[in-house]
Structure formats: structure tokens, C-alpha cells
Design a protein around this motif. Structure first.
Motif, PDB file in Angstrom:
ATOM      1  N   ASP A  55     -42.244 -35.636 -29.420  1.00 52.29           N
ATOM      2  CA  ASP A  55     -43.596 -35.184 -29.259  1.00 52.29           C
ATOM      3  C   ASP A  55     -44.481 -35.148 -30.569  1.00 52.29           C
ATOM      4  OD1 ASP A  55     -45.325 -32.904 -27.840  1.00 52.29           O
ATOM      5  OD2 ASP A  55     -45.111 -32.192 -29.856  1.00 52.29           O
ATOM      6  N   LYS A  56     -45.715 -35.903 -30.291  1.00 55.62           N
ATOM      7  CA  LYS A  56     -46.728 -36.017 -31.523  1.00 55.62           C
ATOM      8  C   LYS A  56     -46.877 -35.140 -32.332  1.00 55.62           C
ATOM      9  CE  LYS A  56     -50.914 -35.254 -28.846  1.00 55.62           C
ATOM     10  NZ  LYS A  56     -52.164 -35.850 -28.295  1.00 55.62           N
ATOM     11  N   TRP A  57     -47.054 -33.723 -31.659  1.00 61.06           N
ATOM     12  CA  TRP A  57     -47.262 -32.626 -32.701  1.00 61.06           C
ATOM     13  C   TRP A  57     -45.973 -32.184 -33.391  1.00 61.06           C
ATOM     14  CZ3 TRP A  57     -52.060 -32.950 -33.016  1.00 61.06           C
ATOM     15  CH2 TRP A  57     -52.907 -33.186 -31.890  1.00 61.06           C
ATOM     16  N   SER A  58     -44.770 -32.285 -32.741  1.00 62.79           N
ATOM     17  CA  SER A  58     -43.658 -32.116 -33.857  1.00 62.79           C
ATOM     18  C   SER A  58     -43.313 -33.276 -34.836  1.00 62.79           C
ATOM     19  CB  SER A  58     -42.240 -32.235 -32.691  1.00 62.79           C
ATOM     20  OG  SER A  58     -42.292 -31.014 -31.724  1.00 62.79           O
ATOM     21  N   VAL A  59     -43.713 -34.370 -34.565  1.00 61.80           N
ATOM     22  CA  VAL A  59     -43.571 -35.490 -35.509  1.00 61.80           C
ATOM     23  C   VAL A  59     -44.567 -35.074 -36.781  1.00 61.80           C
ATOM     24  CG1 VAL A  59     -44.024 -37.958 -35.813  1.00 61.80           C
ATOM     25  CG2 VAL A  59     -42.486 -37.087 -33.798  1.00 61.80           C
ATOM     26  N   LEU A  60     -45.843 -34.929 -36.297  1.00 61.94           N
ATOM     27  CA  LEU A  60     -46.641 -34.747 -37.335  1.00 61.94           C
ATOM     28  C   LEU A  60     -46.435 -33.311 -38.061  1.00 61.94           C
ATOM     29  CD1 LEU A  60     -50.040 -35.711 -35.373  1.00 61.94           C
ATOM     30  CD2 LEU A  60     -48.793 -36.892 -37.156  1.00 61.94           C
ATOM     31  N   ILE A  61     -46.138 -32.193 -37.505  1.00 66.07           N
ATOM     32  CA  ILE A  61     -45.687 -31.154 -38.198  1.00 66.07           C
ATOM     33  C   ILE A  61     -44.488 -31.578 -39.143  1.00 66.07           C
ATOM     34  CG2 ILE A  61     -44.582 -28.673 -38.209  1.00 66.07           C
ATOM     35  CD1 ILE A  61     -46.274 -28.464 -35.308  1.00 66.07           C
ATOM     36  N   ILE A  62     -43.413 -31.944 -39.037  1.00 68.40           N
ATOM     37  CA  ILE A  62     -42.228 -32.276 -39.522  1.00 68.40           C
ATOM     38  C   ILE A  62     -42.614 -32.998 -40.837  1.00 68.40           C
ATOM     39  CG2 ILE A  62     -39.973 -33.405 -39.468  1.00 68.40           C
ATOM     40  CD1 ILE A  62     -39.871 -32.452 -36.719  1.00 68.40           C
ATOM     41  N   GLY A  63     -43.293 -34.218 -40.351  1.00 64.30           N
ATOM     42  CA  GLY A  63     -43.787 -35.308 -41.612  1.00 64.30           C
ATOM     43  C   GLY A  63     -44.628 -34.477 -42.605  1.00 64.30           C
ATOM     44  N   THR A  64     -45.667 -33.501 -42.134  1.00 62.72           N
ATOM     45  CA  THR A  64     -46.322 -32.648 -42.819  1.00 62.72           C
ATOM     46  C   THR A  64     -45.516 -31.612 -43.789  1.00 62.72           C
ATOM     47  OG1 THR A  64     -48.389 -32.621 -41.414  1.00 62.72           O
ATOM     48  CG2 THR A  64     -48.281 -31.325 -43.278  1.00 62.72           C
ATOM     49  N   LEU A  65     -44.513 -31.372 -43.334  1.00 61.31           N
ATOM     50  CA  LEU A  65     -43.542 -30.416 -44.236  1.00 61.31           C
ATOM     51  C   LEU A  65     -42.761 -30.928 -45.010  1.00 61.31           C
ATOM     52  CD1 LEU A  65     -42.617 -27.819 -41.519  1.00 61.31           C
ATOM     53  CD2 LEU A  65     -44.219 -27.403 -43.147  1.00 61.31           C
ATOM     54  N   ALA A  66     -42.768 -32.467 -44.860  1.00 61.58           N
ATOM     55  CA  ALA A  66     -42.064 -33.008 -46.149  1.00 61.58           C
ATOM     56  C   ALA A  66     -42.414 -32.614 -47.620  1.00 61.58           C
ATOM     57  CB  ALA A  66     -42.335 -34.726 -46.013  1.00 61.58           C
ATOM     58  N   GLY A  67     -43.695 -32.419 -47.754  1.00 58.78           N
ATOM     59  CA  GLY A  67     -43.876 -31.865 -49.057  1.00 58.78           C
ATOM     60  C   GLY A  67     -43.642 -30.576 -49.580  1.00 58.78           C
ATOM     61  N   GLY A  68     -42.900 -29.855 -48.596  1.00 58.58           N
ATOM     62  CA  GLY A  68     -42.458 -28.206 -49.067  1.00 58.58           C
ATOM     63  C   GLY A  68     -42.969 -27.452 -48.196  1.00 58.58           C
ATOM     64  N   LEU A  91     -44.589 -24.931 -33.768  1.00 59.72           N
ATOM     65  CA  LEU A  91     -43.915 -24.191 -34.759  1.00 59.72           C
ATOM     66  C   LEU A  91     -42.837 -23.291 -34.191  1.00 59.72           C
ATOM     67  CD1 LEU A  91     -46.719 -23.224 -36.986  1.00 59.72           C
ATOM     68  CD2 LEU A  91     -44.970 -24.843 -37.322  1.00 59.72           C
ATOM     69  N   LYS A  92     -42.995 -22.541 -33.110  1.00 55.56           N
ATOM     70  CA  LYS A  92     -42.185 -21.651 -32.521  1.00 55.56           C
ATOM     71  C   LYS A  92     -41.050 -22.397 -32.005  1.00 55.56           C
ATOM     72  CE  LYS A  92     -44.768 -17.709 -31.481  1.00 55.56           C
ATOM     73  NZ  LYS A  92     -45.491 -16.747 -30.481  1.00 55.56           N
ATOM     74  N   GLN A  93     -41.339 -23.387 -31.149  1.00 51.89           N
ATOM     75  CA  GLN A  93     -40.150 -24.444 -30.782  1.00 51.89           C
ATOM     76  C   GLN A  93     -39.386 -25.016 -31.741  1.00 51.89           C
ATOM     77  OE1 GLN A  93     -39.438 -24.882 -27.241  1.00 51.89           O
ATOM     78  NE2 GLN A  93     -37.808 -25.504 -28.187  1.00 51.89           N
ATOM     79  N   LEU A  94     -40.000 -25.490 -32.792  1.00 51.55           N
ATOM     80  CA  LEU A  94     -39.154 -26.077 -34.120  1.00 51.55           C
ATOM     81  C   LEU A  94     -38.301 -25.157 -34.602  1.00 51.55           C
ATOM     82  CD1 LEU A  94     -42.013 -28.422 -35.369  1.00 51.55           C
ATOM     83  CD2 LEU A  94     -39.765 -29.038 -34.244  1.00 51.55           C
ATOM     84  N   GLN A  95     -38.892 -23.727 -34.900  1.00 48.07           N
ATOM     85  CA  GLN A  95     -38.272 -22.871 -35.339  1.00 48.07           C
ATOM     86  C   GLN A  95     -36.815 -22.344 -34.376  1.00 48.07           C
ATOM     87  OE1 GLN A  95     -40.491 -19.202 -36.055  1.00 48.07           O
ATOM     88  NE2 GLN A  95     -38.895 -18.207 -36.993  1.00 48.07           N
ATOM     89  N   ARG A  96     -37.057 -22.284 -33.245  1.00 50.34           N
ATOM     90  CA  ARG A  96     -36.031 -22.064 -32.258  1.00 50.34           C
ATOM     91  C   ARG A  96     -34.961 -22.812 -32.230  1.00 50.34           C
ATOM     92  NH1 ARG A  96     -35.554 -23.419 -26.454  1.00 50.34           N
ATOM     93  NH2 ARG A  96     -34.123 -21.805 -25.559  1.00 50.34           N
ATOM     94  N   ASP A  97     -35.360 -24.242 -32.528  1.00 51.57           N
ATOM     95  CA  ASP A  97     -34.479 -25.189 -32.331  1.00 51.57           C
ATOM     96  C   ASP A  97     -33.599 -25.381 -33.847  1.00 51.57           C
ATOM     97  OD1 ASP A  97     -34.719 -25.870 -29.897  1.00 51.57           O
ATOM     98  OD2 ASP A  97     -36.149 -27.368 -30.196  1.00 51.57           O
ATOM     99  N   GLY A  98     -33.988 -24.559 -34.807  1.00 46.54           N
ATOM    100  CA  GLY A  98     -33.479 -24.536 -36.329  1.00 46.54           C
ATOM    101  C   GLY A  98     -33.962 -25.569 -37.087  1.00 46.54           C
ATOM    102  N   LEU A  99     -35.036 -26.443 -36.794  1.00 51.22           N
ATOM    103  CA  LEU A  99     -35.703 -27.375 -37.546  1.00 51.22           C
ATOM    104  C   LEU A  99     -36.423 -26.905 -38.798  1.00 51.22           C
ATOM    105  CD1 LEU A  99     -36.401 -29.942 -34.746  1.00 51.22           C
ATOM    106  CD2 LEU A  99     -34.526 -29.821 -36.220  1.00 51.22           C
ATOM    107  N   THR A 117     -35.574 -26.944 -42.561  1.00 52.78           N
ATOM    108  CA  THR A 117     -34.343 -26.304 -42.706  1.00 52.78           C
ATOM    109  C   THR A 117     -33.459 -27.653 -43.287  1.00 52.78           C
ATOM    110  OG1 THR A 117     -33.670 -26.605 -40.438  1.00 52.78           O
ATOM    111  CG2 THR A 117     -34.359 -24.511 -41.072  1.00 52.78           C
ATOM    112  N   GLY A 118     -32.221 -27.407 -43.486  1.00 53.64           N
ATOM    113  CA  GLY A 118     -31.588 -28.671 -43.790  1.00 53.64           C
ATOM    114  C   GLY A 118     -31.526 -29.671 -42.695  1.00 53.64           C
ATOM    115  N   LEU A 119     -31.185 -28.987 -41.359  1.00 46.32           N
ATOM    116  CA  LEU A 119     -31.286 -29.613 -40.084  1.00 46.32           C
ATOM    117  C   LEU A 119     -32.733 -30.248 -39.996  1.00 46.32           C
ATOM    118  CD1 LEU A 119     -29.579 -30.418 -37.383  1.00 46.32           C
ATOM    119  CD2 LEU A 119     -30.906 -28.323 -36.384  1.00 46.32           C
ATOM    120  N   GLY A 120     -33.652 -29.990 -40.269  1.00 46.09           N
ATOM    121  CA  GLY A 120     -35.075 -30.496 -40.195  1.00 46.09           C
ATOM    122  C   GLY A 120     -35.055 -31.595 -41.190  1.00 46.09           C
TER     123      GLY A 120
END
Length: 152
Positions: A55-68, A91-99, A117-120
């Protein structure tokens, strides 16, 4: 078309969360390619996860969180075009999945940060490679789209 079982799963899912589709391969006679060695249950789950991380939003959120750790408002500002609703749901879905994890600080005004998280983090390099591939091939893909559209 949903089976009766999926309707039950959908009714139990939190509002706005993705619902797993089960039994997708039931009507397929032969499963070709890399999916051939997975059971139907594994294949359904793999499809669910690919839907999330693709999902484009998941990819962009995960990439943005690379900075901490990042505040909600900073995420919203860093990801052009995302609505508050989509940011919150993703954010809720990524949190639910443990990312990612959400940390709320008992301050005034309240401060909430999101971090991988470590998984993320284990998914981060793949997400960044996908984004880099997209940037590297953007012009070529646009040309192909324009050529295809001109011939239609």
C-alpha cells in the motif's frame, strides 16, 4: 464475492481495518509459480501482508519512520497528499501488525510519537529499495505509459 465465513470476520474487524480474504485459491485448478508450494492458508496470509506493505501509504510511512521516532503532525507534513483519516487508519493497521509502535507521553500538550519496531525495521530496507527502484525507473515507466495510452 465473499463467503459467509468472511462476512463473520468482517463484522469482527475494527472499523477501517483491512479484512483478510480467505480461500482465494479455492477456485484455481493449478497454482503456478512461487505460490505453488504454499498452502491455501499461507497463501491467503501472504496476500494479506503484501496488500499491507504494498500500500502506498504504508510504504511512505515506513520510509518516513526510517529517521527515528516521529510525531503524527510531522508524518502528515512529510507525506504529501495523505489525509488525516488515511494517516490514522494506516498507522493503526501498521501498529496492529506489529510494524510500528505508538508512544504517548503524559505531557501538556500531549505528545505522541510513532517508531518502527524490530519487525518494521526488518522491512525498511525492502521499502527503501522499492522507493529507489521507483525513482530510478520513473521516466521509463512514464514513457511506456504514454506510448501505451497513445496506441489505445
Amino acid at each position: 464475492m465473499r463467503s459467509g465465513n468472511e462476512g463473520e470476520v468482517a463484522a469482527m474487524a475494527p472499523k477501517g481495518m483491512r479484512v483478510a480474504r480467505t480461500g482465494v485459491r479455492a477456485n484455481v485448478r493449478v497454482t503456478p509459480g512461487p505460490c505453488a508450494h504454499w498452502s491455501d492458508q499461507d497463501a491467503d496470509f501472504i496476500r494479506e501482508i503484501l496488500d499491507l506493505v504494498g500500500d502506498k501509504w504504508s510504504v511512505l510511512i515506513i520510509g518516513t519512520l526510517a529517521g527515528g521516532p516521529t510525531r503524527y503532525s510531522d508524518l502528515a507534513e512529510a507525506i504529501p497528499g495523505i489525509s488525516q483519516r488515511m494517516l490514522t487508519l494506516t498507522l493503526k493497521q501498521l501498529q496492529r501488525d506489529g510494524l510500528l509502535i505508538r508512544t504517548a507521553y503524559p505531557e501538556v500538550p500531549p505528545r505522541v510519537e510513532y517508531s518502527l519496531t524490530g519487525l518494521g525495521n526488518s522491512l525498511l530496507s525492502t521499502v527503501l529499495e522499492l522507493a529507489a527502484w521507483s525513482a530510478d525507473h520513473h521516466a521509463e515507466i512514464r514513457r511506456n505509459q504514454q506510448t501505451f495510452d497513445a496506441g489505445s
